[in-house]
Every structure is written in structure tokens, then in C-alpha cells.
Design a protein around this motif. Structure first.
Motif, PDB file in Angstrom:
ATOM      1  N   ASP A 123      34.896  35.558  45.876  1.00  0.00           N
ATOM      2  CA  ASP A 123      35.562  36.728  45.285  1.00  0.00           C
ATOM      3  C   ASP A 123      37.058  36.739  45.610  1.00  0.00           C
ATOM      4  OD1 ASP A 123      36.205  39.109  44.150  1.00  0.00           O
ATOM      5  OD2 ASP A 123      34.814  40.334  45.350  1.00  0.00           O
ATOM      6  N   GLN A 132      39.679  37.696  43.997  1.00  0.00           N
ATOM      7  CA  GLN A 132      40.446  38.889  43.625  1.00  0.00           C
ATOM      8  C   GLN A 132      40.382  39.931  44.733  1.00  0.00           C
ATOM      9  OE1 GLN A 132      42.529  38.880  41.230  1.00  0.00           O
ATOM     10  NE2 GLN A 132      41.809  36.872  40.522  1.00  0.00           N
ATOM     11  N   ALA A 139      42.454  38.814  47.691  1.00  0.00           N
ATOM     12  CA  ALA A 139      43.890  38.945  47.433  1.00  0.00           C
ATOM     13  C   ALA A 139      44.320  40.398  47.588  1.00  0.00           C
ATOM     14  CB  ALA A 139      44.224  38.433  46.038  1.00  0.00           C
ATOM     15  N   ALA A 140      43.497  41.320  47.099  1.00  0.00           N
ATOM     16  CA  ALA A 140      43.809  42.744  47.220  1.00  0.00           C
ATOM     17  C   ALA A 140      43.827  43.157  48.690  1.00  0.00           C
ATOM     18  CB  ALA A 140      42.770  43.572  46.447  1.00  0.00           C
ATOM     19  N   VAL A 148      46.412  32.103  44.056  1.00  0.00           N
ATOM     20  CA  VAL A 148      45.043  32.597  43.844  1.00  0.00           C
ATOM     21  C   VAL A 148      44.387  31.717  42.781  1.00  0.00           C
ATOM     22  CG1 VAL A 148      43.590  34.541  43.143  1.00  0.00           C
ATOM     23  CG2 VAL A 148      45.754  34.971  44.335  1.00  0.00           C
ATOM     24  N   GLN A 182      40.244  30.267  41.173  1.00  0.00           N
ATOM     25  CA  GLN A 182      38.885  30.760  40.911  1.00  0.00           C
ATOM     26  C   GLN A 182      38.073  30.853  42.196  1.00  0.00           C
ATOM     27  OE1 GLN A 182      37.538  31.757  37.935  1.00  0.00           O
ATOM     28  NE2 GLN A 182      39.543  31.456  36.981  1.00  0.00           N
TER      29      GLN A 182
END
Lengths: 268, 297
Positions: free
Chosen positions: B228, B230, B233-234, B246, B248
Motif C-alpha cells: 500500500d 499510497q 506516502a501519506a 513512489v 506500485q
């Protein structure tokens, strides 16, 4: 100072250039002095050249070296400096002795044995060639007179001074090719022309004896071949030591100018 | 101890060396680094009095080079390009310097042995390979058994075996308490030899310190593999870390330690598949230091 002199002496005698040049010079002088001596002998035995004239000409043949062949000691002396710039060995030299005047003075001092070595070879070559030439031509070579030995010593002295002038010239020009071109141009063209030109004018002819070849001739006893050939003779030629002083002055002027203009420069 | 103080050399409007100061300490090998044209050679030549500086000075255990009595006994210098009279034999080349170093023919043979040239003593230098010339240059620098050695690009022209040999040779000399300063345009060439580095670019000092400090000064980044990216990164943004990449399956984060990233991801319930610390290699640090100085002149 002593380490620098020893170093320069070793550098000089550890390359082949000096003895190759010296050998070529010796062979050349044997040939030329033999030819001249034989010619004079022939004139004496067949064409009535007087004994007194012959005896006046003999020292000229034996003293041919310094007046005709001083190019060789000059080039050999100059190579002590120019060879270092050509191969860039001036860098390790100045690293070993950063006081550059010490290095240059050492080259001058080490130039004395070089000049003696070349001088003995060149002078002997003329004695051998000239002696053989007179003998085969049928006249007494007059080799075993006391003045001959004085002339022999003075001839070597002239070679030594020429080698030292060479060191000075090398300092001024620093380029090997540049020194050769300068020396050839000066001795083969400029100096003979200057000699003729100066002798055309009554006031200026007094200067002719200060030209290098004429001064060199005075050292070896007024036997300068060029002065003879120019027919006018030397205008009250310089004495032996005056001639030597004039030559030394050339060397000093070249050396000092060279040091100020070239040797002190950055080495990169 | 070599101390360079405010050395400056101008060529017209170009400052080849600009107010450069650094120190090389006894018992260490100091790498003097910079790209070609950075001013290394000019600096070494000014230090040894071959080039007159416009300002500043260099001292060897407190004495400027031209004031050393018999410099060969204090400072051994081997500069590039290596120069010899091609017609002279190796032993005669050393014998010409020997009087300055205050040594005789035995020491000349000894240093030839030291650099592995015993068999070539009577060979003319014109017939030497580049590597052999380098060794002879080093032998000449060692003649006077100097406390300080300055070697310009000593690795140039050496084969891998020669590089390993000179590395051990210099390490050994440094362990005897000598000061060794070697220049190179490639950090990687001397990275296994030097303790300290001095890096210059465009004639100015950009770094001086130990090699270890240089390595740890680099920004390290962490590649985190996760199903995951995303969410990760958040999370990184919330922690005010920098996210540089970033994909896949992964995120590259700069700033934190790997353990911090692992702990934060665990607390946030983000599954991780892998964590790799990527340290920037020294050569990139070197390049960024030397290129960030205004680029080409």
C-alpha cells in the motif's frame, strides 16, 4: 652549493649527448686541420710559401678548434640548462634545490670540467689532424715547441669559457632548438657579416675585436681564422686575458639576463 | 604537518586557487581531491615554490619549502607529469638527486628495492612503462627518508596490482607517523587509502574532514516495499519526511532511520514487505560537492 655541483656534474656525464657531440666535433677537426695543414705544406714545398709565413700559419691550424668550433662547447654548455627545460627535469631539480641561483651557479661550476673534457678532445683533434697534415705534406709540424704547449693550454681555456657562455645562453633561451638556431645564425651569418661591416668604417673597426670569435682568437694567440679570412686583420687584437675577459663578459650578461627573465619564472 | 594558509593564484581574471587553507596531519594519509582543473596542481606547485603565489603560504613542520635546508630530507615530492631524462638510467636519475638528499649509492639501490625496481636499476628510463615511471618517481621522493610525502596523482597509470601495492605502501608510511598528502581527481581511486579528505572545486575549499564524516554527512534514503504505497506516502508526509519516489510497490523516504519508518508503519497498521537503507555512494557526494560550485567556468 657542493651537493648542487655534484648533482650537475653527475647529470652531465650520465647522458650520451655530450660525448656524441664531442666525438663528432673531434672527427670533424681531425679532417679539417689535416686538410688545411696539408694545403699549407703543399704551398710551402711547391709554391714558395716562406718558412716564416708557414710558421705563422701553423698555430692557426692547431688553434682552429676554439675559433671555428666553439659552437660545440656552447651547445654542450647550453644543454645543461635547455635539456632540463626540454625534458622538464627542471621540476625535480628545483624541488631538490628551491634556491634557483644555487642551481644555476652549480651549472656554471660544473661547466668547467665539461669544457675541459671537450677542450682536450677538440684541441687534440687539431694537433693530430694538423700534425699529420704537415708531416705528410713534407714540412716540420713544429709540435714540440714550448709555445705549442702554451697554445694547447689556452685553447682548452677558450673551450671552457665557451662552455660557460653556453650555460648563460641556455639560461637566456631555455629552448634547445632555440639555442642551436641562435648559435648557428650568429656564428655563421651575423658575426662574419658584422666583422666585415665593422671593418669598413675606420671608427667602428675598433669594435670588431670584441666580437666573440675575434675575442676567442685573441685567447688562443691571435690565430683567429675569421680575422685572417676577412683580410683586414684584427685592429690591434686583444691580449689573451683581455680576450678571455670579453668572452666571460658575454657569458655573465647572458646568464644574468637569463636568470632575471627566464629562470625566476613559474615552472608549470 | 603540512599547513596551507590562504594560498591564492590568479591568471588574469581567473582565480586558479582562491584563498585556500587546509592541513595535512602527521600519521595520516590526506587525500587532496578535486576535478581536473580545480587547482590541485597549482596548489602543490605553489607549496613547493615552483610557482609563486599571489598571496598566502605553505609550511612543512613550520618552515616554507624554500627555507628548508635540503628539502629532499624533509619533504619528498613526486609531481605529475612524471619527468625524467629518457637517456638516463634509473640509478643515474637517483644519483643526480642523491647529493641533495645527502645519501650515497646504497640508499639509491635501497629505494629502488622499496618500490620494486631493483632489476631495472641500469635500464634507461626512456624504456620504462608508465607504471615503472610512477614507481621511480616515488623512489626519488623517498631518497632522503622524508617525514612528509607529497604525491600528485600517484595512482595514475598503475594497474590494479600497483594500486593495491601503493595503498599498502602509503598506509605503512603513515603508520610510521609521516604526513602523506596525495592528490587525485577521483575519490574512488584513493578512498581505501586516505584517512582525511580535502576537496576543492574552482580553487576553493569545499570540504575538509575525515572520510568517515564525509560518508555520514550524506543524506541516507530508505526504500520501503509495501502493498500500500499510497498510505505509506501519506504517513511519511504526516511525519514531515521527504518522499522522493513512489511506485506500485515501494516508496523512497529521505530523512529518518529505517527503524523509525518501521515503527511508524507498524503503529499505522501499514504492512511492509521490505526495508532497505540506501546510502549515497561517496563518488556521488564528491560530485555533488564539486559540481555545485557554479558548474563549468
Amino acid at each position: 652549493m657542493i651537493p648542487a655541483i655534484v648533482s650537475e656534474y653527475r647529470k652531465f656525464f650520465s647522458t650520451r649527448m655530450w660525448w656524441i657531440l664531442t666525438l663528432c666535433m673531434a672527427v670533424f677537426f681531425v679532417a679539417v686541420s689535416f686538410g688545411m695543414a696539408w694545403l699549407f705544406a703543399y704551398q710551402a714545398t711547391h709554391n714558395g710559401l716562406s718558412d716564416s709565413m708557414l710558421q705563422a700559419l701553423q698555430p692557426t691550424v692547431y688553434g682552429l678548434g676554439p675559433s671555428m668550433g666553439y659552437i660545440i662547447p656552447v651547445i654542450i654548455g647550453a644543454f645543461a640548462v635547455t635539456s632540463e627545460y626540454r625534458h622538464n627535469t627542471i621540476v625535480p631539480t628545483f624541488l631538490a634545490e628551491p634556491r634557483r641561483w644555487v642551481v644555476m651557479l652549480a651549472k656554471v661550476v660544473a661547466g668547467v670540467p665539461m669544457g675541459v673534457a671537450v677542450g682536450i678532445a677538440g684541441t687534440l683533434a687539431c694537433l693530430v689532424g694538423g700534425g699529420l697534415g704537415f708531416t705528410t705534406g713534407g714540412v716540420d709540424p713544429m709540435l714540440w715547441t714550448s709555445t705549442m704547449w702554451t697554445n694547447f693550454a689556452l685553447s682548452i681555456l677558450a673551450y671552457v669559457i665557451w662552455a660557460l657562455i653556453g650555460v648563460g645562453l641556455g639560461m637566456l633561451i631555455t629552448s634547445q632548438v632555440g639555442v642551436i638556431i641562435t648559435v648557428l645564425a650568429f656564428t655563421q651569418l651575423i658575426e662574419p657579416l658584422a666583422n666585415i661591416a665593422l671593418n669598413q668604417f675606420a671608427g667602428a673597426s675598433v669594435l670588431a675585436k670584441f666580437l666573440p670569435a675575434a675575442a676567442s682568437g685573441s685567447v688562443t694567440g691571435g690565430t683567429d681564422i675569421y680575422a685572417m679570412m676577412s683580410m683586414t686583420g684584427t685592429d690591434g687584437a686583444l691580449g689573451v686575458w683581455q680576450g678571455a675577459a670579453v668572452l666571460a663578459a658575454y657569458g655573465i650578461v647572458f646568464g644574468v639576463l637569463g636568470y632575471v627573465l627566464r629562470i625566476r619564472r613559474d615552472v608549470s | 604537518m603540512v599547513i596551507i594558509e590562504n594560498l591564492t593564484k590568479r591568471y588574469g581574471s581567473l582565480k586558479a586557487v582562491d584563498n585556500l587553507s587546509f592541513t595535512a596531519k602527521p600519521g595520516t594519509v590526506t587525500g587532496f581531491l578535486g576535478p581536473n582543473g580545480a587547482g590541485k596542481t597549482t596548489t602543490l606547485r605553489m607549496s613547493t615554490h615552483l610557482i609563486r603565489p599571489d598571496a598566502g603560504r605553505a609550511t612543512f613542520d613550520g618552515t616554507p619549502y624554500d627555507k628548508l635546508v635540503h628539502p629532499a630530507r624533509h619533504v619528498g615530492v613526486a609531481l605529475e607529469p612524471v619527468v625524467f631524462h629518457p637517456g638516463r638510467t634509473a640509478i643515474n636519475h637517483l644519483m643526480a638527486i642523491a647529493p641533495y638528499a645527502g645519501v650515497g649509492v646504497e640508499r639509491c639501490h635501497e629505494v629502488l628495492g622499496l618500490v620494486g625496481l631493483d632489476d631495472a636499476a641500469k635500464k634507461r628510463v626512456g624504456k620504462f612503462s608508465l607504471g615503472m615511471r610512477g614507481r621511480l618517481n616515488l623512489a626519488a621522493a623517498m631518497l632522503g627518508d622524508p617525514q612528509t610525502l607529497i604525491l600528485d596523482e600517484p595512482v595514475n597509470g598503475l594497474d590494479p596490482e600497483g594500486i593495491r601495492w601503493i595503498r599498502e605502501f602509503l598506509r605503512d608510511l603513515a603508520s610510521q607517523g609521516r604526513t602523506i598528502l596525495i592528490s587525485s581527481h577521483l575519490l574512488s581511486e584513493v578512498q581505501q587509502t586516505v584517512d582525511d579528505v580535502v576537496i576543492i572545486a574552482h580553487g576553493r575549499l569545499v570540504y575538509q574532514g575525515s572520510l568517515g564524516d564525509l560518508e555520514s554527512s550524506a543524506n541516507s534514503s530508505i526504500r520501503v516495499e509495501t502493498p500500500d504505497p499510497q498510505a505509506l506516502a501519506a504517513l511519511a508526509v504526516r511525519q514531515s519526511w521527504t518522499v522522493s519516489e513512489v511506485t506500485q510497490v515501494s516508496v523512497v523516504i529521505e530523512g529518518p532511520q529505517a527503524s523509525d519508518v518501521g515503527a511508524a508503519a507498524f503503529a499505522a497498521g501499514i504492512p511492509l514487505a521490505g526495508l532497505t537503507a540506501q546510502s549515497t555512494d561517496l563518488e556521488s557526494i564528491f560530485l555533488s560537492l564539486t559540481e555545485g560550485q557554479g558548474g563549468m567556468r
